[in-house]
Scaffold this active site. Structure first.
Site, mmCIF file in Angstrom:
data_model
loop_
_atom_site.group_PDB
_atom_site.id
_atom_site.type_symbol
_atom_site.label_atom_id
_atom_site.label_comp_id
_atom_site.label_asym_id
_atom_site.label_seq_id
_atom_site.Cartn_x
_atom_site.Cartn_y
_atom_site.Cartn_z
ATOM 1 N N HIS A 1 0.809 -1.226 0.000
ATOM 2 C CA HIS A 1 0.000 0.000 0.000
ATOM 3 C C HIS A 1 0.840 1.273 0.000
ATOM 4 C CE1 HIS A 1 0.145 0.989 4.372
ATOM 5 N NE2 HIS A 1 0.131 -0.305 4.566
ATOM 6 N N HIS B 1 3.683 2.711 12.618
ATOM 7 C CA HIS B 1 2.803 3.885 12.818
ATOM 8 C C HIS B 1 3.425 4.958 13.711
ATOM 9 C CE1 HIS B 1 -1.016 1.224 11.966
ATOM 10 N NE2 HIS B 1 -0.122 1.173 11.008
ATOM 11 N N GLU C 1 -4.866 1.896 2.691
ATOM 12 C CA GLU C 1 -4.952 0.722 3.557
ATOM 13 C C GLU C 1 -5.102 1.134 5.004
ATOM 14 O OE1 GLU C 1 -3.714 -2.488 6.245
ATOM 15 O OE2 GLU C 1 -2.705 -0.582 5.992
ATOM 16 N N GLU C 2 -4.415 2.224 5.400
ATOM 17 C CA GLU C 2 -4.303 2.553 6.824
ATOM 18 C C GLU C 2 -5.614 2.999 7.474
ATOM 19 O OE1 GLU C 2 -2.073 1.613 8.518
ATOM 20 O OE2 GLU C 2 -0.126 1.712 7.562
ATOM 21 N N ASP D 1 6.201 0.585 6.726
ATOM 22 C CA ASP D 1 4.746 0.392 6.562
ATOM 23 C C ASP D 1 4.174 1.505 5.702
ATOM 24 O OD1 ASP D 1 2.104 -0.331 6.812
ATOM 25 O OD2 ASP D 1 1.929 0.274 8.904
ATOM 26 N N ASP E 1 3.031 -6.436 3.410
ATOM 27 C CA ASP E 1 2.669 -5.343 4.310
ATOM 28 C C ASP E 1 3.048 -5.675 5.749
ATOM 29 O OD1 ASP E 1 1.651 -2.989 5.327
ATOM 30 O OD2 ASP E 1 -0.442 -3.634 5.262
#
Lengths: 462, 462
Positions: free
Chosen positions: A279, A423, A325-326, A291, A353
């Site tokens: 992503h 994140h 995606e997030e 990520d 991912d």
């Protein structure tokens, strides 16, 4: 008769060992190309250092769409195109602030708003705190949380060697904690960061208010693991301490964005599609190098290697760089929607991912026959120290995909360091090792190649 | 008859599965203890951040002896003691400097003296440069290198997934390059750092002048990989450029130092010894957190876990923290010398000296029977993603050990990042991930336990 059988057996075994050695040779070539001339690391450097954080709806997300499209075009694929998708546009606003107010002592702690959260009042929010280990304990407290900030403090379990298991067992606090606490009249929630280390990085991530009305929404934020430890310890000595936090995030109208798609068209059964993807969007606190910048450039590298070797796939190999995606999964859903409209037939989908660390194997969604088939490739992967082929979640962007028969797999890298960065503000380019990234790409290319060559097992007709 | 056989088979299989499940349970416990209460990371933090670089003969090396001895004593082992050993004492002196002198353009490049090198003149050394890809090419040049600086620039081969193979294929330039160049009349050597990345860290390491007389010694230094690329490119455009470097290192008289040893005495055959160890000394440019602080604290953690679980070993389990692995190997040699004097019988030796990364398996020195035995443990290690049990070099400190029958193993961690840090100024505490370090310790404890329980296979009498 016996002679004939023996001869046939010899011929067959001769063929098998020829095919085997051909696969060995090709896979060796994939790894060699990845380790000596990969573009993955250069692409990642651009995504991370020249563009940066790529939250859905942001200008950077659009820059990433433009950049990866142009890079795919430069590879000489058969098709490169964009697929429109409307995505949420949440913005963090000013940097958050938070304090533990213990009598006269005021201690700053690192927090960050969770994705999709509402703001506090402009003057911030101050309330007493109730610590819980999860949603179940919250439910048992009932009315007692009214007017309070609920502090979800269940840590990730360090005992699991596979860290995603510990993540899965904790993340409900982050995703649904605010919704559940709001129902009971809480005024805000603070969630311990999903991080196995003790450090000062708050880790953001998606949360959802579910079916609450907007009036019921309460602000929610993640606190660093060190901050969570301090808050918990201080609460033990003073259960009536107060917590202050202020955040100014908001959700703006949806924005037009894109999945980026490239194709090597199949030469035998082009109607059968094999997807490989990651992503494009990331959270906003850092560059999202692990990520999922890593998954994006690994997926691009798979088609670069195959194209560069002039490989003519039997099936259509399609790289898909998913948007959003997030915080919404709109890109994955849109891809499936369009695919259904076009009556496309997917036979395989591979997602990366889980970070760009040393590849250990694949997490597989398949029936017994196809699982066994993939496990049968084990010896071919052994020289590359890729060894784990087990049933498990393949990936969230490909989770929507359905077809008559489809095999799904997620690249499974070493997971020990993933939640150090996930994140958080330290998910930057220097968190990714070039060789580990490249080995992952070669591992993906090898599985795509093997399944393209041998096809997947079709379910038996009854 | 058939019934009896069946019954016996059932009983045996019952016993086997009981034993198996007991091993499973114990190994699970080792991993749990390592991941939840390990002291390895705290010990490493002290070695790295409170003590720092620990080159043999230095005051820091002595501090590390004192610290690890006191920590082993705190574990309540049956014996803790020091073993005297005389070690070389080489010192770097002032920070080195180096320049590429290309006509009027003077470009600084990062270098560091190789361990054991002599100094340049106080005013430095300036000469023309001849680039070679290795000692063979040097030999072919013969007289042409007279009066010149030889620049060894063979890079580590990125194609090998196992990076130690690439190191092994390159390190002769560093270890013997100066000796060979001096024989041909060169005045100095510069060696490309043993590093798979392109960066600005020069990587030191041992070198030897062999049987040259002192008058023949020439100064030798490592240059960063970026520096090597620049020097090579500049040489192509100007073969008569000059190179300047200055270093003031020297070898002082040998110093009394120590191996640090602790024991859990065997309860059945205490005369059979199982060694587990790493090396206490490090290079001087950084804290040696990966090389080999990690191996030291993992070895200590093995005995901590076993002692903490009140495990009563059948054989004597001895942790040995070796001195002087880096520039002399005197600690390993002394350990074997004393062991021989005492007529000790070693049945197993396990070394951790490849970094504190996620454990992938073991590199094993054993006969067929014992290799098969260890490979038979594969299923027990699978839940911990430990999967590689192959013949290979076990470790240099235990390489001296000989016994009637001895099995040797080296912990084999993921090797992709090792040479990013090896012998360079970035080999610091933050290069080590806590969980990866702990998993390595648990993996070591598990193998020690399994071989203690089952013994090793003795060679068959003829």
């Amino acid at each position: 008769m016996k002679k004939t059988i023996l001869l046939t057996a010899l011929v067959l075994s001769g063929l098998t060992s020829f095919a085997q050695s051909n696969d060995e040779k090709n896979i060796k070539l994939f790894y060699k190309k990845a380790l000596t001339e990969s573009k993955a690391y250069t692409w990642l450097e651009y995504l991370s250092n020249d563009i940066g954080a790529r939250l859905s709806g942001s200008q950077n997300a659009q820059l990433a769409v433009n950049y990866t499209k142009s890079q795919l075009e430069s590879l000489g694929l058969d098709k490169v195109y964009l697929q429109e998708v409307m995505v949420p546009h949440w913005v963090r606003g000013e940097k958050e602030s938070a304090f533990i107010l213990n009598g006269k002592v005021k201690t700053a702690v690192p927090i960050c708003a969770l994705g999709g959260s509402v703001a506090t009042a402009k003057t911030g929010l101050t309330a007493e705190v109730i610590e819980v280990q999860g949603i179940k304990e919250l439910a048992e407290l009932g009315d007692k949380v009214k007017g309070k900030i609920v502090f979800f403090n269940r840590p990730m379990n360090p005992e699991n060697v596979e860290t995603f298991i510990s993540y899965g067992a904790c993340v409900d606090q982050r995703f649904a904690g605010a919704k559940e606490a709001a129902k009971l009249g809480a005024v805000g929630t603070i969630v311990r960061s999903m991080n196995l280390r003790l450090d000062d990085f708050p880790h953001t991530g998606a949360q959802s208010y579910g079916d609450l009305t907007k009036e019921q929404y309460i602000p929610t934020a993640a606190i660093s693991t060190n901050g969570a430890e301090l808050l918990s310890a201080t609460l033990k000595s003073n259960p009536s301490l107060k917590f202050y936090f202020k955040q100014s995030c908001e959700t703006l109208p949806d924005v037009l964005s894109y999945n980026v798609i490239g194709e090597l068209t199949g030469t035998v059964t082009p109607e059968n599609i094999m997807v490989v993807g990651g992503h494009l969007d990331s959270w906003d606190l850092a560059d999202g190098s692990q990520d999922d910048g890593a998954g994006v450039v690994q997926s691009m590298e798979v088609v670069r290697i195959l194209k560069n070797l002039n490989y003519k796939p039997k099936n259509t190999i399609r790289v898909v760089l998913f948007m959003n995606e997030e915080n919404g999964g709109k890109g994955g859903a849109k891809y499936e929607e369009v695919s259904k409209q076009k009556n496309e037939n997917h036979i395989f989908a591979l997602e990366s991912d889980s970070g760009g660390f040393s590849p250990r194997g694949f997490s597989i969604e398949a029936d017994d026959a196809n699982l066994k088939k993939i496990q049968g490739f084990r010896d071919l992967f052994e020289p590359y120290l890729v060894h784990s082929f087990t049933i498990g979640h393949a990936g969230s962007d490909i989770s929507h995909l359905t077809s008559k028969a489809i095999v799904k797999a997620g690249l499974k890298p070493d997971s020990q360091r993933y939640f150090d960065y996930h994140h958080a503000a330290n998910d930057k380019f220097d968190a990714v090792n070039k060789r580990e990234l490249e080995l992952g790409a070669a591992t993906m290319a090898s599985l795509v190649y093997l399944l393209d060559q041998t096809g997947i097992e079709m379910p038996k007709a009854n």
